[in-house]
Design an enzyme around this catalytic site. Sequence first.
Site, PDB file in Angstrom:
ATOM      1  CG  HIS A 339       4.886  -5.638 -10.999  1.00 23.90           C
ATOM      2  ND1 HIS A 339       5.917  -4.930 -10.418  1.00 23.90           N
ATOM      3  CD2 HIS A 339       3.940  -5.759 -10.039  1.00 23.90           C
ATOM      4  CE1 HIS A 339       5.610  -4.630  -9.177  1.00 23.90           C
ATOM      5  NE2 HIS A 339       4.416  -5.124  -8.913  1.00 23.90           N
ATOM      6  CG  ASP A 343       9.916   0.148  -8.306  1.00 26.35           C
ATOM      7  OD1 ASP A 343       9.461   1.029  -7.564  1.00 26.35           O
ATOM      8  OD2 ASP A 343      10.910   0.332  -9.054  1.00 26.35           O
TER       9      ASP A 343
END
Length: 368
Positions: A339, A343
């Site tokens: 992350h 995204d």
Amino acid sequence: MAIVGKPLVDIDLQANINDPEQLGEVQGEAPAVSAVSERALKTSGGMDESGQFLTSTTRLHGSLATPAVRRMTREHDVVITEIAGTGKDGRVLKEDVTRFVEARKSGELVSQLSSQSSPLRPLQTQTISSGAETKVPLTHIQSQMLKVMTKSLAIPHFLYSDEINFDPLIQLRSTINKSLDANSPVPRVSFMPFVIKAVSIALDQYPLLNSRLEFDADSKASLIMRSQHNIGVAMDTPAGLVVPNIKNVKNLSILDIAAELKRLQELGGEGKLTPADVSGGTITVSNIGNIGGTVVAPVIVTGEVAILGMGRAQKLPRFNESGGIVAETITNFSWSADHRVVDGATMARMAALVRELVEVPEKMFARM
């Protein structure tokens, strides 16, 4: 060959128990033999008439353990002759000391004279436990896995899961396998080469998933974009989990991928994978479906930003376009992504494209 943690030389001594100059450090390392023990040794042939121990008995004092082990016994306030050695010729190993100390703390020690022991063998303390525990050193592969997974779990993961209808791929695979002959690189093709190729095609559109993070000396991060698709395949081998990768999947056909996958699986089963086979991966595919799981949260391999975990294919009821209930072969695809780089929207689009290529394999072949 000198083995780490193992003795290099064994020296047997014939020492007089009453001569401190001959015993030297030995008296400081092991307790003096009691009158009872000395009598037992004499009557059993363990000491000659001049009062000298025979070589095998002397090992109980001088050659029972390496200096490192004796130092360990002093640190734990342990009498070394009370420990049952599991090494060669009864040698006390570090693991024996650790096991003895743990058993002493838990109150599981029971002292007894083994009826199967030689008359020269001293009274030993043995570990008795209703739930015995054994310390087993990690294999080389397990040690490497420990290091890699420890680093991997420092990555902030997020999980994205989707359902894939495998029925069109099942039909295509059946057609291809029927067409294979003895001259084919593989006798039959599994589902994995199709999935690997689909991932490679999707990476052309979403190259971010093929990148890696790199940090400089000031902890400043950069993204390294990689053109080659070296897709790793997690394999369960007799030696443990290994992740070799298929190099340059972008330029390989389905049969080429199947042949390389077969080669890596055979080498993995024999423990003969080379460093080149397991290095340079850019993204990984793991199939737990062969074992039986349906959904998995795969752990990202260090140096990569995404991994796909495939579940077991199973027949499930689903609604078709007209509202009728039909049986479909469903497989769960579970993606984990870094992350810090990826995204959720990008991962979802990548996963949707892979699903489309697998469910409509004609689109996959159109892009090859």
